[in-house]
Design an enzyme around this catalytic site. Sequence first.
Site, PDB file in Angstrom:
ATOM      1  N   LEU A   1      40.896  42.364  50.070  1.00  0.00           N
ATOM      2  CA  LEU A   1      40.243  41.285  49.313  1.00  0.00           C
ATOM      3  C   LEU A   1      40.722  41.272  47.862  1.00  0.00           C
ATOM      4  CD1 LEU A   1      36.591  41.708  50.600  1.00  0.00           C
ATOM      5  CD2 LEU A   1      38.163  39.862  51.175  1.00  0.00           C
TER       6      LEU A   1
ATOM      7  N   GLY B   1      41.569  46.560  41.864  1.00  0.00           N
ATOM      8  CA  GLY B   1      41.280  46.617  40.440  1.00  0.00           C
ATOM      9  C   GLY B   1      41.432  48.032  39.940  1.00  0.00           C
ATOM     10  N   ALA B   2      40.872  48.270  38.756  1.00  0.00           N
ATOM     11  CA  ALA B   2      41.040  49.556  38.097  1.00  0.00           C
ATOM     12  C   ALA B   2      40.551  50.709  38.974  1.00  0.00           C
ATOM     13  CB  ALA B   2      40.271  49.550  36.788  1.00  0.00           C
TER      14      ALA B   2
ATOM     15  N   GLY C   1      40.196  50.765  42.431  1.00  0.00           N
ATOM     16  CA  GLY C   1      40.682  50.914  43.794  1.00  0.00           C
ATOM     17  C   GLY C   1      40.836  49.574  44.476  1.00  0.00           C
TER      18      GLY C   1
ATOM     19  N   LYS D   1      35.207  49.255  49.211  1.00  0.00           N
ATOM     20  CA  LYS D   1      36.089  49.596  48.101  1.00  0.00           C
ATOM     21  C   LYS D   1      36.550  51.033  48.257  1.00  0.00           C
ATOM     22  CE  LYS D   1      35.242  48.096  43.957  1.00  0.00           C
ATOM     23  NZ  LYS D   1      36.039  47.626  42.820  1.00  0.00           N
TER      24      LYS D   1
ATOM     25  N   ASP E   1      33.102  46.959  31.667  1.00  0.00           N
ATOM     26  CA  ASP E   1      34.258  46.176  32.084  1.00  0.00           C
ATOM     27  C   ASP E   1      33.831  44.782  32.543  1.00  0.00           C
ATOM     28  OD1 ASP E   1      36.925  45.690  32.412  1.00  0.00           O
ATOM     29  OD2 ASP E   1      37.132  46.778  34.303  1.00  0.00           O
TER      30      ASP E   1
END
Length: 803
Positions: free
Chosen positions: A518, A521-522, A524, A542, A638
């Site tokens: 999908l 990102g930072a 995983g 994730k 973030d």
Amino acid sequence: MALSLVPCPLCFFLFVLLPFFTNAQTYSNISLGLSLTAQNDNSQWVSPSGDFAFGFQQIDNDGYLLAIWFNKVPDRTIVWSANRNNLVQSGSKVQLTTDGQLLLNDQSGTQIWNANSVAAGVSYAAMLDTGNFVLANEDSDILWESFDQPTDTILPTQTMDQGGELVARYSETNFSHGRFKFTLQSDGNLLLYTRRYPLDTSNVAYWSTITSIGSGYRVTFNQSGYVSLIARNGSLLNYVFSVAVSTQNFYQRATIDHDGVFRLYVYPKNVTSSGGKWPMAWTTSSFIPSNICIRIMGETGSGACGFNSYCRLGDDQRPKCHCPPGYTFSDPKDVSKGCRQNFVAQNCDTASQETDLFEFREMFNADWPLIDFESFKSVNEDWCRQACLSDCYCAVAIFRDGNCWKKQIPLANGRSDSSTGGKALIKIRKDNSTSVASSGSKKKDQSTLIITGSVFLGISIFLNGLLLVANLMFSHRSSQQKSKTVHPHSHQGNLAMNPRSFTYNELEVATRVFKEELGSGAFGTVYKGVLGSENTEFVAVKKLGKVVTVTEGEKEFESELSSIGRTNHKNLVKLLGFCNEKQNRLLVYEYMSNGCLANFLFGDSRLEWFRRTQIAFGVARGLSYLHEECSTQIIHCDVKPQNILLDETLTARISDFGLAKLLKTDQSRTFTAIRGTKGYVAPEWFKSMPITAKVDVYSFGILLLELICCRRNFEMDLKEENVMILADWAYDCYKEGKVHLLVEDDEEAMSDMKRVEKFVMVAIWCIQEDPSLRPAMKKVVLMLEGAVHVPIPPDPASFISIS
Ligand SMILES: *[C@@H]1O[C@H](CO)[C@@H](O)[C@H](O)[C@H]1NC(C)=O
Ligand SMILES: *[C@@H]1O[C@H](CO)[C@@H](O)[C@H](O)[C@H]1NC(C)=O
Ligand SMILES: *[C@@H]1O[C@H](CO)[C@@H](O)[C@H](O)[C@H]1NC(C)=O
Ligand SMILES: *[C@@H]1O[C@H](CO)[C@@H](O)[C@H](O)[C@H]1NC(C)=O
Ligand SMILES: *[C@@H]1O[C@H](CO)[C@@H](O)[C@H](O)[C@H]1NC(C)=O
Ligand SMILES: *[C@@H]1O[C@H](CO)[C@@H](O)[C@H](O)[C@H]1NC(C)=O
């Protein structure tokens, strides 16, 4: 459900007790002419192993049930009964007649029940070790069996064919037909239904297999503990329960309980067989549906609980019925009878005068769907309150995302769950309510005070932090402050469940070996997965990268996750579970069908202005919750459009919160990870200043500007230099009184300039270089909503850095 070690005194007690139950005679074959009489519980025919018994059990003082039960389980759990709707009294008799009939007669000799078998040829009866009571002929062919007439339970080796059904009992202690059933219809569909109580007809289906119509032929419960739906040709169509627990070491049963949930229960046969992991008690190993409270939604019927009540999953994942404020149970001994108003209803003749006499109690995340008699779009909460107050028919108003729904008595389908969102306004009479009367305006003043208070406290904490903990990256709100802050939503914490632990293998299966990516990102890569026996619950799995896995010990990892898992807010993506096996650390989240906000802001299809404002509210509320209403403050660190996901109703859901803390022992990496999303990063990250919740406020300010303008903070390809950095340009426009330049080609926003300007002002407050000048998220929410005045913001860069 937590499984605890069994305290040893209890084991001892059970071992001493068990022989008492197995003492009774065992009858391998019950010959014609034998009978049992209902008296003092002693009359029973026990299976050869002693596991099951057939006979009379006394039900409180109401009478006797002719039943089959687990005979070695101390509470003698009943799995079948003959006369559940019609208890018999002491002196009643069950008889295997000489001509082979199995009859139940009451004490006066009136026949209450019979096995309705083809009596001819029956030569004996037997209580088998499977829990099946059978009538057989000389050749031991079975002519009748209790397995063919299940009540609310099926056992391993039992099957249920088309037309078969299990009907829940009425209550924990009342075995008569209740309000729910599990049925394999003759059209081949397997469903859970509410019954049109007291009739037997089906009302609302709240769970079903997703097989094509007509294919389901038989439900089986095999020796490995799988409950499955199979086709006529024997092929497997669906699992109902697929948790393998061996029948060798565990007693098992699948029961539709009186609360409507179909559960698979296990009970260890002896302490050693369970390796000490299971308590000597029936333990739910699986159940459907996962949340019955929100699954039952019928045009008629009261829902999972009675009329005027609402259903909420308890900490033990079992549904519980509650009354809304101002209501009490009609019959405290039978909560399924629902609730009644505890006050005199509004008088319709003089409604206009009586509006003063009523007020609202607020419930977050509660709703009574499908019973609206009026609905209004694009209104505010005050309007909604007034509309309900001045309408004598309105008992409850639901306010959610600018919509207002009026509900009438009796309220049905009541539920309380974080997925519901919005606010229920329960209208009650002021004069005889139990708690403190407080008018709407009074409340507002109080909350403003609290907010001002927290801003001051926030500043003082900031100063302290500056002096004392300059190198502490994540400062937490002191417990002293916490006790002073009122948490209007804090009751929601009780609803949340700890996230569930998955094995790596389960997640491999759920994601079909990490097939569909999908995004990444930072922290995983995220994969799509599907869970549940229904295979309908989509999830996002994730897989955490090395950065996270090298840092923390298992205990810390899991305790951190449980604090994330306890969060419960409609603008957060819910953490459903995790996997923590050596190098494999994965998180399981709700699946958000509409992906991330970035796609809707910077892509071709832009969201309309109204939607964008709703998203701004949502993100602000979610952050405010993380900062102020969680038991442990969570700083996101973030916030950016890539981390704001949109659910099917395009409601903003913040993701990845709480993960920054998992990285805390390796701060240099944190910096790299955070710097990766330049532009949203507050200046204090680059200075030796403490990191507080205000870093999220900064990022939110940038996000808000992007929401207003539908463009990124940095756009290198823009010709004019002064336009390149959105934050600077927005302040310039504001200062020069030309805010309209920001939304020039957005007609809808252009026609709502007052709001655009207010949003820009709030954003400028949020991006102040001096963290102490930035408002707390709670105040940001109030400013966006228009509940408090937005003062003129200073130039964000006016702060002279001290480092
Ligand atoms: C029960 O009776 C049947 C028929 O008479 C016989 O075949 C069977 O062996 C008996 N079983 C036991 C355990 O006595
Ligand atoms: C069980 O509940 C039903 C429905 O309320 C009631 O009619 C019946 O009398 C109850 N039975 C017992 C034994 O209490
Ligand atoms: C068995 O029946 C099911 C459904 O009717 C069908 O999908 C499947 O292909 C059949 N399998 C075999 C081996 O015939
Ligand atoms: C029970 O069913 C499952 C799934 O179909 C299968 O894997 C298992 O081998 C079966 N067990 C027995 C004892 O038949
Ligand atoms: C208890 O379980 C163990 C392990 O499965 C088994 O070896 C033992 O025979 C069982 N004891 C009894 C009394 O059933
Ligand atoms: C409110 O008044 C009604 C009617 O006088 C009464 O039945 C009810 O018990 C009262 N409720 C409370 C909470 O005192």
